[in-house]
Design an enzyme around this catalytic site. Structure first.
Site, mmCIF file in Angstrom:
data_model
loop_
_atom_site.group_PDB
_atom_site.id
_atom_site.type_symbol
_atom_site.label_atom_id
_atom_site.label_comp_id
_atom_site.label_asym_id
_atom_site.label_seq_id
_atom_site.Cartn_x
_atom_site.Cartn_y
_atom_site.Cartn_z
ATOM 1 N N GLU A 166 1.015 -2.965 -3.003
ATOM 2 C CA GLU A 166 2.176 -1.917 -3.514
ATOM 3 C C GLU A 166 3.441 -2.458 -3.470
ATOM 4 O O GLU A 166 4.031 -3.049 -3.613
ATOM 5 C CB GLU A 166 1.814 -1.313 -1.689
ATOM 6 C CG GLU A 166 2.788 -0.122 -1.533
ATOM 7 C CD GLU A 166 2.288 0.902 -2.496
ATOM 8 O OE1 GLU A 166 2.566 0.917 -3.849
ATOM 9 O OE2 GLU A 166 1.996 2.187 -2.038
ATOM 10 N N HIS B 260 -5.677 1.974 0.968
ATOM 11 C CA HIS B 260 -6.370 1.721 2.068
ATOM 12 C C HIS B 260 -6.272 2.659 3.470
ATOM 13 O O HIS B 260 -6.053 3.913 3.604
ATOM 14 C CB HIS B 260 -5.629 0.614 2.625
ATOM 15 C CG HIS B 260 -3.783 1.047 2.398
ATOM 16 N ND1 HIS B 260 -3.036 1.928 3.745
ATOM 17 C CD2 HIS B 260 -2.974 0.859 1.837
ATOM 18 C CE1 HIS B 260 -1.798 1.837 3.766
ATOM 19 N NE2 HIS B 260 -1.933 1.700 2.679
#
Length: 199
Positions: A85, A8
């Site tokens: 994550e 990202h």
């Protein structure tokens, strides 16, 4: 089958070295611009045809994926929680200095509620296996996170892939029978070119 794996874009916490983990921190303006630059590169290069985008369900990955999907004119599919994550437990929200002050330079060896590396590798490999089975005839962009992607590359390629994974880096894997061939690794050329363009 090709899979484009992307970290990202930048967040405010990234910029000051604050560990995010599964805290839902949004992109900042620079992160959005990074996503637009990668989208522009993928559109202009035209080397590969991308069919759709998959992301984790954290907003920084989701928004990065949405920008890429809009730029390329392809669908953004529902998020997959396996792309989240790594959870960092008590360490989330802390800078390097704060972590080292409390627990020393080897803070990551302490039991602080963080997800084990082997657990991250297993969920990343599970995602890749399902992706290959469900979308064998597609080229897929996947937006995830630095910690998860680093563990996936270690699981697939061991010591061959040890670099820090940069924001909006692009890695391309090609499915060959039962293995993933590495075609491009941790490339951020699209970000460097934008800095070097004359004003």
């Amino acid at each position: 089958m090709l899979v484009g794996l992307i970290r990202h874009g930048l967040t405010d916490w990234n910029a000051i070295g604050r560990i995010q983990g599964q805290s839902d921190i949004p992109l900042n303006d620079e992160g959005r611009q990074q996503a637009r630059l990668l989208g522009k590169r993928l559109k202009e290069e035209g080397e590969y045809r991308w069919d759709f985008v998959l992301t984790s369900n954290l907003s920084r990955a989701r928004e990065t994926g949405a920008i890429l999907a809009e730029t390329l004119g392809i669908p953004l599919y529902d998020p997959d929680s396996r792309l989240m994550e790594r959870s960092f437990g008590q360490v989330e929200g802390m800078t390097w200095m704060e972590r080292e002050t409390l627990w020393g330079k080897d803070w990551d060896r302490h039991e602080l509620g963080q997800e084990k590396e082997e657990e991250i590798r297993q969920r990343a490999l599970s995602f890749m296996s399902d992706l290959a089975e469900r979308y064998a005839n597609n080229n897929v962009l996947v937006v995830s996170h630095g910690g998860l992607l680093a563990q996936l590359y270690i699981a697939l390629y061991q010591e061959q892939c040890q670099e820090r994974i940069g924001n909006l880096s692009l890695t391309i894997l090609e499915r060959k029978e039962q293995s993933w061939d590495l075609r491009l690794y941790n490339c951020t050329r699209h970000l460097k070119e934008s800095v070097e363009e004359p004003k």
